[in-house]
Motif scaffolding. Structure first.
Motif, PDB file in Angstrom:
ATOM      1  N   HIS A 226     -67.605  53.362 -45.943  1.00 29.86           N
ATOM      2  CA  HIS A 226     -66.992  52.146 -45.219  1.00 29.86           C
ATOM      3  C   HIS A 226     -66.794  52.213 -43.689  1.00 29.86           C
ATOM      4  CE1 HIS A 226     -62.171  50.920 -44.745  1.00 29.86           C
ATOM      5  NE2 HIS A 226     -63.615  49.955 -44.952  1.00 29.86           N
ATOM      6  N   PRO A 227     -68.204  51.674 -43.876  1.00 29.17           N
ATOM      7  CA  PRO A 227     -68.547  50.449 -42.408  1.00 29.17           C
ATOM      8  C   PRO A 227     -67.750  49.768 -41.541  1.00 29.17           C
ATOM      9  CG  PRO A 227     -70.732  49.822 -43.777  1.00 29.17           C
ATOM     10  CD  PRO A 227     -68.693  50.885 -44.605  1.00 29.17           C
ATOM     11  N   ALA A 228     -67.323  49.806 -40.595  1.00 31.58           N
ATOM     12  CA  ALA A 228     -66.427  48.667 -40.132  1.00 31.58           C
ATOM     13  C   ALA A 228     -66.911  46.978 -39.708  1.00 31.58           C
ATOM     14  CB  ALA A 228     -66.014  49.699 -38.544  1.00 31.58           C
ATOM     15  N   PRO A 229     -66.095  46.664 -40.080  1.00 31.71           N
ATOM     16  CA  PRO A 229     -66.599  45.227 -40.303  1.00 31.71           C
ATOM     17  C   PRO A 229     -66.802  44.464 -38.713  1.00 31.71           C
ATOM     18  CG  PRO A 229     -64.252  45.373 -40.794  1.00 31.71           C
ATOM     19  CD  PRO A 229     -64.607  46.552 -40.169  1.00 31.71           C
ATOM     20  N   PRO A 230     -67.460  43.567 -38.903  1.00 31.44           N
ATOM     21  CA  PRO A 230     -67.400  42.289 -37.538  1.00 31.44           C
ATOM     22  C   PRO A 230     -66.601  41.775 -37.756  1.00 31.44           C
ATOM     23  CG  PRO A 230     -69.461  41.543 -38.800  1.00 31.44           C
ATOM     24  CD  PRO A 230     -68.442  42.963 -39.287  1.00 31.44           C
ATOM     25  N   SER A 231     -65.498  41.673 -36.578  1.00 31.22           N
ATOM     26  CA  SER A 231     -64.436  41.237 -35.906  1.00 31.22           C
ATOM     27  C   SER A 231     -64.509  40.448 -34.883  1.00 31.22           C
ATOM     28  CB  SER A 231     -63.356  41.566 -37.352  1.00 31.22           C
ATOM     29  OG  SER A 231     -62.342  42.207 -36.670  1.00 31.22           O
ATOM     30  N   PRO A 232     -63.264  40.039 -34.513  1.00 36.98           N
ATOM     31  CA  PRO A 232     -62.806  39.945 -33.035  1.00 36.98           C
ATOM     32  C   PRO A 232     -62.474  41.026 -32.582  1.00 36.98           C
ATOM     33  CG  PRO A 232     -61.471  37.690 -33.966  1.00 36.98           C
ATOM     34  CD  PRO A 232     -62.708  37.974 -35.190  1.00 36.98           C
TER      35      PRO A 232
ATOM     36  N   MET B 257     -69.889  33.714 -40.881  1.00 38.04           N
ATOM     37  CA  MET B 257     -70.571  32.660 -41.761  1.00 38.04           C
ATOM     38  C   MET B 257     -71.512  33.557 -43.026  1.00 38.04           C
ATOM     39  SD  MET B 257     -69.022  29.870 -40.667  1.00 38.04           S
ATOM     40  CE  MET B 257     -67.687  30.985 -40.284  1.00 38.04           C
ATOM     41  N   ASP B 258     -71.435  34.565 -43.119  1.00 45.23           N
ATOM     42  CA  ASP B 258     -72.166  34.986 -44.464  1.00 45.23           C
ATOM     43  C   ASP B 258     -70.951  34.580 -45.507  1.00 45.23           C
ATOM     44  OD1 ASP B 258     -75.224  35.334 -44.286  1.00 45.23           O
ATOM     45  OD2 ASP B 258     -74.468  36.941 -43.157  1.00 45.23           O
TER      46      ASP B 258
ATOM     47  N   GLU C  60     -69.761  42.699 -33.038  1.00 42.14           N
ATOM     48  CA  GLU C  60     -70.878  42.629 -33.545  1.00 42.14           C
ATOM     49  C   GLU C  60     -70.943  43.583 -34.793  1.00 42.14           C
ATOM     50  OE1 GLU C  60     -73.654  41.145 -31.483  1.00 42.14           O
ATOM     51  OE2 GLU C  60     -71.894  40.625 -29.821  1.00 42.14           O
ATOM     52  N   SER C  61     -71.926  42.956 -35.894  1.00 42.27           N
ATOM     53  CA  SER C  61     -72.089  43.848 -36.776  1.00 42.27           C
ATOM     54  C   SER C  61     -73.109  45.051 -36.496  1.00 42.27           C
ATOM     55  CB  SER C  61     -72.559  42.328 -38.205  1.00 42.27           C
ATOM     56  OG  SER C  61     -73.640  42.446 -37.790  1.00 42.27           O
ATOM     57  N   ILE C  62     -73.865  45.389 -35.903  1.00 41.64           N
ATOM     58  CA  ILE C  62     -74.789  45.993 -35.567  1.00 41.64           C
ATOM     59  C   ILE C  62     -74.152  47.423 -36.315  1.00 41.64           C
ATOM     60  CG2 ILE C  62     -74.254  46.781 -33.219  1.00 41.64           C
ATOM     61  CD1 ILE C  62     -77.856  46.225 -34.773  1.00 41.64           C
ATOM     62  N   GLU C  63     -72.633  48.020 -35.775  1.00 37.87           N
ATOM     63  CA  GLU C  63     -72.600  49.518 -36.153  1.00 37.87           C
ATOM     64  C   GLU C  63     -72.486  49.269 -37.645  1.00 37.87           C
ATOM     65  OE1 GLU C  63     -71.320  48.094 -32.254  1.00 37.87           O
ATOM     66  OE2 GLU C  63     -70.665  47.694 -33.957  1.00 37.87           O
ATOM     67  N   ARG C  64     -72.020  48.417 -38.292  1.00 43.23           N
ATOM     68  CA  ARG C  64     -72.146  48.191 -39.819  1.00 43.23           C
ATOM     69  C   ARG C  64     -73.265  48.110 -40.257  1.00 43.23           C
ATOM     70  NH1 ARG C  64     -71.032  42.988 -42.361  1.00 43.23           N
ATOM     71  NH2 ARG C  64     -72.779  42.512 -41.342  1.00 43.23           N
ATOM     72  N   ASP C  65     -74.585  47.540 -40.383  1.00 39.64           N
ATOM     73  CA  ASP C  65     -75.848  46.988 -40.723  1.00 39.64           C
ATOM     74  C   ASP C  65     -75.905  48.357 -40.331  1.00 39.64           C
ATOM     75  OD1 ASP C  65     -74.302  44.523 -40.287  1.00 39.64           O
ATOM     76  OD2 ASP C  65     -76.037  43.468 -39.097  1.00 39.64           O
ATOM     77  N   ALA C  66     -76.182  49.325 -39.379  1.00 39.40           N
ATOM     78  CA  ALA C  66     -76.780  50.934 -39.023  1.00 39.40           C
ATOM     79  C   ALA C  66     -76.868  51.598 -40.187  1.00 39.40           C
ATOM     80  CB  ALA C  66     -76.793  50.688 -37.419  1.00 39.40           C
ATOM     81  N   GLU C  67     -75.857  51.076 -40.120  1.00 36.55           N
ATOM     82  CA  GLU C  67     -75.824  52.673 -41.214  1.00 36.55           C
ATOM     83  C   GLU C  67     -75.942  51.925 -42.210  1.00 36.55           C
ATOM     84  OE1 GLU C  67     -71.625  54.875 -43.252  1.00 36.55           O
ATOM     85  OE2 GLU C  67     -70.873  53.808 -41.147  1.00 36.55           O
ATOM     86  N   LEU C  68     -76.026  50.586 -43.772  1.00 38.16           N
ATOM     87  CA  LEU C  68     -75.588  50.674 -44.487  1.00 38.16           C
ATOM     88  C   LEU C  68     -78.062  50.660 -44.267  1.00 38.16           C
ATOM     89  CD1 LEU C  68     -74.477  47.503 -45.035  1.00 38.16           C
ATOM     90  CD2 LEU C  68     -74.255  49.357 -45.753  1.00 38.16           C
TER      91      LEU C  68
ATOM     92  N   TRP D   3     -69.834  38.400 -33.682  1.00 38.03           N
ATOM     93  CA  TRP D   3     -69.431  38.391 -35.324  1.00 38.03           C
ATOM     94  C   TRP D   3     -68.849  36.691 -36.496  1.00 38.03           C
ATOM     95  CZ3 TRP D   3     -64.432  35.322 -35.656  1.00 38.03           C
ATOM     96  CH2 TRP D   3     -64.358  34.686 -34.536  1.00 38.03           C
ATOM     97  N   LEU D   4     -69.100  36.108 -34.608  1.00 35.16           N
ATOM     98  CA  LEU D   4     -68.793  34.770 -35.795  1.00 35.16           C
ATOM     99  C   LEU D   4     -69.807  34.501 -36.397  1.00 35.16           C
ATOM    100  CD1 LEU D   4     -66.795  32.423 -35.547  1.00 35.16           C
ATOM    101  CD2 LEU D   4     -68.336  31.798 -33.442  1.00 35.16           C
TER     102      LEU D   4
END
Length: 360
Positions: free
Chosen positions: A206-212, A31-32, A217-225, A26-27
């Protein structure tokens, strides 16, 4: 002051380079988001360097050059979302309202109780489709009056911040709710019919965001997209994908989605239309999106007034003009993009076959 400028320049370089990594933490992916803010920071730091540091020393010019490169890199990502860039989607001159579709996308914030503000916007702007994100059973109950004029619905009330509802004045067929990657994180899919009889394949996400505090990890969001993009790629159908992607328009992931899907972004060349966060003007990003196939040209896109949520609603009006829309060019995926997308999908053991394809 010299030490301060060296430190700030080092921080600027670090935050600029981090998103280049393909790491999904997520960190890194976070930064994007602040590219506008980092571009502003780089401009300010470069001015300080010019006025404070000794310009006769080679190290000073090295620092200025590094800062200028950071600024140029950040601007490369965000300039397409300004009026300095060529528009990606043509403006529509079609006045036939039967060929138009108005979509209001609103992350309502589950705890928000200003439902009257959203209902007022619906009455004022008369969208053909309303999609709400973060809507739970309370929101569903409060929005019941909308069903008089918007009788076609898809409902998935949840109290985990991922509830979703769709209300439509136009007929919806082959309606389906899917949990593509994560349990408890739905997406909606349907075939919408215009007054002309033309049918549009719709995907609401509405995928879940990467956050602490949620997914580290952003991988779940990225995979859905990725799998939604792969599903629509190459289709001859008119297609619209909209929702809160929990990602900025200029990120590597959203660009990958656009490359794979072939869909267009009507904001390119028109503005950022930052929808989040309502309360912090200096920390706003475009998190709510609408992408479409080249069957459409743009009537209008605008950010609407606050409804008490942490997101502003986004209203998009498209014209179904497939002949006029031909020749609109988006982004193209190369083999490296496709391989990277495949690795993301494999990491979550998901594929495009799991995405409903209404109308196919």
């Amino acid at each position: 002051m010299d030490i301060f400028l060296y430190t700030v320049t080092g921080l600027l370089v670090t935050t600029t380079l981090l998103p280049i990594l393909r790491h999904s933490h997520w960190l890194v992916r976070g930064m994007d988001f602040p590219r506008m803010q980092l571009a502003g920071m780089a401009t300010f730091v470069m001015m300080l360097q010019l006025f404070v540091l000794n310009l006769t020393e080679p190290l000073t010019w090295a620092l200025i050059a590094v800062t200028a490169l950071c600024l140029a890199w950040q601007l490369w990502w965000i300039l397409p979302y300004t009026r300095l860039w060529k528009t990606e989607v043509r403006s529509s001159t079609d006045t036939d309202t039967r060929r138009q579709i108005r979509i209001l996308t609103a992350n309502v914030l589950t705890s928000n109780r200003d439902v009257h503000k959203l209902i007022a916007l619906v009455k004022e702007y008369q969208p053909d489709v309303l999609v709400t994100l973060e809507s739970d059973q309370w929101w569903e109950d409060q929005l019941k009056p909308l069903e008089k004029d918007m009788p076609e619905t898809i409902k998935c009330p949840l109290d985990n911040l991922y509830g979703m509802h769709v209300y439509s004045r136009l007929p919806l067929y082959e309606k389906e709710i899917s949990f593509l990657v994560e349990e408890g994180v739905p997406s909606m899919h349907a075939l919408l019919e215009l007054a002309t009889g033309d049918q549009i394949r719709m995907h609401f996400v509405h995928p879940a965001p990467p956050s602490p505090t949620e997914n580290t990890e952003s991988i779940e969001r990225d995979a859905e997209l990725v799998i939604v993009a792969k599903s629509v790629a190459g289709s001859a159908q008119p297609i619209i994908v909209t929702g809160d992607l929990n990602d900025v328009a200029w990120s590597r992931t959203t660009r990958l989605f656009r490359k794979l899907s072939g869909l267009l972004d009507p904001r390119v060349g028109r503005g950022m239309f930052n929808t989040f966060h309502v309360d912090y003007p200096l920390l706003r990003w475009p998190l709510d999106h609408l992408f479409h196939s080249d069957h459409f040209t743009l009537q209008n896109i605008q950010r609407l007034p606050s409804i008490g949520s942490d997101h502003f609603p986004l209203l998009s009006c498209l014209s179904f003009t497939p002949i006029k829309g031909k020749g609109q060019d988006g982004l193209d995926a190369d083999q490296d993009d496709k391989d990277f997308a495949d690795s993301i999908a494999r990491s979550q053991n998901v594929s495009k076959q799991e995405v409903p394809e209404p109308g196919e």
